[in-house]
Write a protein that holds these residues in place. Structure first.
Motif, mmCIF file in Angstrom:
data_model
loop_
_atom_site.group_PDB
_atom_site.id
_atom_site.type_symbol
_atom_site.label_atom_id
_atom_site.label_comp_id
_atom_site.label_asym_id
_atom_site.label_seq_id
_atom_site.Cartn_x
_atom_site.Cartn_y
_atom_site.Cartn_z
ATOM 1 N N GLY A 212 0.693 -1.184 -0.081
ATOM 2 C CA GLY A 212 -0.045 0.097 0.095
ATOM 3 C C GLY A 212 0.737 1.355 -0.189
ATOM 4 N N LYS A 213 0.126 2.268 0.294
ATOM 5 C CA LYS A 213 0.710 3.642 0.081
ATOM 6 C C LYS A 213 0.821 4.257 1.221
ATOM 7 C CE LYS A 213 -0.205 4.251 -4.696
ATOM 8 N NZ LYS A 213 -0.624 4.989 -5.933
ATOM 9 N N THR A 214 0.466 3.702 2.371
ATOM 10 C CA THR A 214 0.272 4.417 3.678
ATOM 11 C C THR A 214 1.619 5.304 4.206
ATOM 12 O OG1 THR A 214 -1.048 2.782 4.763
ATOM 13 C CG2 THR A 214 -0.202 4.182 6.180
ATOM 14 N N ARG A 215 2.815 4.706 3.847
ATOM 15 C CA ARG A 215 3.963 5.501 4.213
ATOM 16 C C ARG A 215 4.339 6.726 3.367
ATOM 17 N NH1 ARG A 215 5.460 1.163 0.991
ATOM 18 N NH2 ARG A 215 6.575 1.707 -0.803
ATOM 19 N N GLU A 216 3.728 6.717 2.256
ATOM 20 C CA GLU A 216 3.822 8.118 1.301
ATOM 21 C C GLU A 216 2.610 8.941 1.633
ATOM 22 O OE1 GLU A 216 6.279 8.618 -0.212
ATOM 23 O OE2 GLU A 216 7.200 6.892 -0.035
ATOM 24 N N VAL A 217 1.239 8.301 1.810
ATOM 25 C CA VAL A 217 0.157 9.186 2.098
ATOM 26 C C VAL A 217 0.151 9.948 3.348
ATOM 27 C CG1 VAL A 217 -2.299 9.300 2.009
ATOM 28 C CG2 VAL A 217 -0.837 7.910 0.035
ATOM 29 N N ALA A 218 0.306 9.169 4.426
ATOM 30 C CA ALA A 218 0.411 9.209 5.932
ATOM 31 C C ALA A 218 1.427 9.173 6.641
ATOM 32 C CB ALA A 218 -0.932 8.823 6.381
ATOM 33 N N PRO A 219 2.664 9.727 6.220
ATOM 34 C CA PRO A 219 4.008 9.302 7.052
ATOM 35 C C PRO A 219 3.919 9.278 8.542
ATOM 36 C CG PRO A 219 4.318 11.011 5.296
ATOM 37 C CD PRO A 219 2.922 10.790 5.521
ATOM 38 N N GLY A 220 4.510 8.575 9.331
ATOM 39 C CA GLY A 220 3.985 8.768 10.615
ATOM 40 C C GLY A 220 3.075 7.596 11.178
ATOM 41 N N ARG A 221 2.065 7.180 10.373
ATOM 42 C CA ARG A 221 0.975 6.465 10.824
ATOM 43 C C ARG A 221 1.188 5.168 11.124
ATOM 44 N NH1 ARG A 221 -4.936 5.893 10.086
ATOM 45 N NH2 ARG A 221 -5.428 3.612 10.571
ATOM 46 N N ILE A 222 2.172 4.622 10.479
ATOM 47 C CA ILE A 222 2.893 3.111 10.454
ATOM 48 C C ILE A 222 3.539 3.138 11.981
ATOM 49 C CG2 ILE A 222 4.543 1.240 9.918
ATOM 50 C CD1 ILE A 222 3.712 2.134 7.012
ATOM 51 N N ALA A 223 4.289 4.240 12.252
ATOM 52 C CA ALA A 223 4.926 4.517 13.597
ATOM 53 C C ALA A 223 4.043 4.250 14.580
ATOM 54 C CB ALA A 223 5.937 5.791 13.589
ATOM 55 N N GLY A 224 2.900 5.388 14.437
ATOM 56 C CA GLY A 224 1.997 5.149 15.294
ATOM 57 C C GLY A 224 1.430 3.690 15.820
ATOM 58 N N GLU A 225 1.147 2.992 14.541
ATOM 59 C CA GLU A 225 0.345 1.735 14.644
ATOM 60 C C GLU A 225 1.324 0.746 15.406
ATOM 61 O OE1 GLU A 225 -0.643 0.655 10.810
ATOM 62 O OE2 GLU A 225 -2.277 1.982 10.414
ATOM 63 N N PHE A 226 2.567 0.914 15.029
ATOM 64 C CA PHE A 226 3.506 0.084 15.829
ATOM 65 C C PHE A 226 3.486 0.090 17.393
ATOM 66 C CE2 PHE A 226 7.809 0.234 17.711
ATOM 67 C CZ PHE A 226 8.379 -0.897 17.424
ATOM 68 N N LEU A 227 3.716 1.493 17.648
ATOM 69 C CA LEU A 227 3.635 1.661 19.202
ATOM 70 C C LEU A 227 2.311 1.131 19.726
ATOM 71 C CD1 LEU A 227 4.882 5.433 19.252
ATOM 72 C CD2 LEU A 227 6.034 3.151 19.886
ATOM 73 N N VAL A 228 1.224 1.173 19.013
ATOM 74 C CA VAL A 228 -0.190 0.675 19.484
ATOM 75 C C VAL A 228 0.000 -0.922 19.696
ATOM 76 C CG1 VAL A 228 -2.616 0.216 19.183
ATOM 77 C CG2 VAL A 228 -1.489 2.460 18.843
ATOM 78 N N ALA A 229 0.279 -1.616 18.547
ATOM 79 C CA ALA A 229 0.528 -3.135 18.474
ATOM 80 C C ALA A 229 1.741 -3.449 19.452
ATOM 81 C CB ALA A 229 1.023 -3.325 16.840
ATOM 82 N N TYR A 230 2.764 -2.736 19.698
ATOM 83 C CA TYR A 230 3.740 -3.402 20.623
ATOM 84 C C TYR A 230 3.056 -3.039 22.039
ATOM 85 C CZ TYR A 230 7.496 -3.410 23.786
ATOM 86 O OH TYR A 230 8.417 -3.221 24.961
ATOM 87 N N ALA A 231 2.444 -2.186 22.286
ATOM 88 C CA ALA A 231 1.813 -1.780 23.679
ATOM 89 C C ALA A 231 0.887 -3.124 23.958
ATOM 90 C CB ALA A 231 1.076 -0.556 23.818
ATOM 91 N N ILE A 232 -0.120 -3.417 23.019
ATOM 92 C CA ILE A 232 -0.924 -4.458 23.120
ATOM 93 C C ILE A 232 -0.229 -5.849 23.341
ATOM 94 C CG2 ILE A 232 -2.798 -5.980 21.927
ATOM 95 C CD1 ILE A 232 -3.610 -3.349 20.578
ATOM 96 N N LEU A 233 0.816 -6.211 22.682
ATOM 97 C CA LEU A 233 1.420 -7.374 22.715
ATOM 98 C C LEU A 233 2.285 -7.364 23.877
ATOM 99 C CD1 LEU A 233 2.748 -7.757 18.787
ATOM 100 C CD2 LEU A 233 0.833 -9.084 19.924
ATOM 101 N N ARG A 234 2.842 -6.231 24.401
ATOM 102 C CA ARG A 234 3.679 -6.424 25.390
ATOM 103 C C ARG A 234 2.654 -6.771 26.844
ATOM 104 N NH1 ARG A 234 8.481 -4.181 27.670
ATOM 105 N NH2 ARG A 234 8.388 -4.863 29.937
ATOM 106 N N ILE A 235 1.678 -5.964 26.846
ATOM 107 C CA ILE A 235 0.741 -6.256 27.810
ATOM 108 C C ILE A 235 0.257 -7.648 27.907
ATOM 109 C CG2 ILE A 235 -1.782 -5.599 28.341
ATOM 110 C CD1 ILE A 235 -1.196 -2.675 27.455
ATOM 111 N N ILE A 236 0.001 -8.290 26.708
ATOM 112 C CA ILE A 236 -0.167 -9.559 26.765
ATOM 113 C C ILE A 236 0.958 -10.464 27.625
ATOM 114 C CG2 ILE A 236 -0.720 -11.661 25.293
ATOM 115 C CD1 ILE A 236 -1.995 -9.817 23.404
ATOM 116 N N GLY A 237 2.019 -10.229 27.067
ATOM 117 C CA GLY A 237 3.300 -10.608 27.576
ATOM 118 C C GLY A 237 3.352 -10.645 29.132
#
Length: 284
Positions: A212-237
């Protein structure tokens, strides 16, 4: 749980943390090798992204950027560990900060160190900070994976007591001199986190970054998604992990869970801001 015959029913995790001995207590440690593997994987991913045209960096800039990240990870992770988890140990023995071979790195502190390294590199090389953030989040999970494997080999950051068939006995989880037969088996939570923060997180972020084009259309969104996903997975751990220094007087949360909640909130804010920037830049 009956302690009799525990060593016959469960594997004892007493691996030697030193891969190659030069002396009895000095040599090449798995901990160091794990970090080298993480950095190597990061460099290969940087090269791959540059070759595909998915990166804001040229192939020639990758080595310099990785060096900046290494400094950010090591300094941030080390300082973060003692500020967030081991302040009393640091106060009583400040030199422990430099004994990196003994372990002790905080992923949340490492994130802060990486952010500072990205800010410096983006400013000095005139590269978009948010595009650099998305790229960096794509290469981070392998380092988290190898770091958790190193925690396991070191016999540190063990899980809570359990009687599941795959539980393990960690000698370091008990007072020195405690007979193995009296040490309760625990979740190998380091391996759970290696799978969650390493494999699962990498699969998600790499898919978001490369498709997709997320990194070009909305730079920074993937970084935000990464932090959310990391938080969820870390909390599970954290559900299976023994709290490093007890729980906080905030709903009985472990420090790892509390810091992960803050990380997730920051991720949501970054996603919202990225979407706002994207809407403003779209033609009317």
């Amino acid at each position: 749980m009956n302690s009799g015959g525990l060593t016959e029913r469960y594997w004892v995790q007493d691996m030697d943390p030193i891969m190659i001995h030069f002396t009895k207590d000095f040599g090449i440690r798995y901990y160091g090798v794990a970090y080298m593997m993480g950095f190597l994987a990061g460099f290969l991913l940087l090269h791959f992204a540059s070759k595909r045209g998915n990166s804001p960096l040229t192939v020639g800039q990758n080595a310099d950027y990785l060096f900046a990240l290494v400094i950010g990870v090591v300094v941030g992770g080390r300082l973060g560990y003692f500020l967030l988890y081991g302040w009393e140990q640091f106060i009583h023995d400040p030199l422990v900060l430099f004994r990196v071979w003994e372990g002790g790195m905080a992923s949340h502190g490492g994130f802060i160190g990486v952010i500072l390294a990205m800010m410096w590199f983006a400013h000095s090389r005139k590269v978009s900070f948010w595009k650099l953030s998305d790229l960096t989040c794509m290469i981070t999970p392998p380092g988290l994976f190898f770091g958790r494997i190193a925690n396991f080999i070191n016999g540190e950051l063990w899980g809570k007591e359990t009687d599941v068939p795959w539980a393990m006995i960690f000698p370091n989880s008990a007072e020195p001199g405690t007979p193995l037969g009296q040490i309760m088996p625990r979740h190998p939570s380091q391996l759970y986190e290696a799978g969650l923060e390493g494999i699962v997180l990498f699969t998600f972020v790499a898919w978001r970054f490369l498709r997709g084009k997320t990194r070009e259309v909305a730079p920074g969104r993937i970084a935000g998604e990464f932090l959310v996903a990391y938080a969820i997975l870390r909390i599970i751990g954290e559900i299976f992990r023994e709290p490093d220094v007890g729980v906080l007087p905030i709903l009985g949360l472990s420090r790892g869970t509390f810091y992960s909640i803050l990380t997730g909130v920051a991720g949501v804010v970054i996603v919202i801001l990225a979407e706002r920037r994207a809407r403003r830049s779209r033609p009317i």
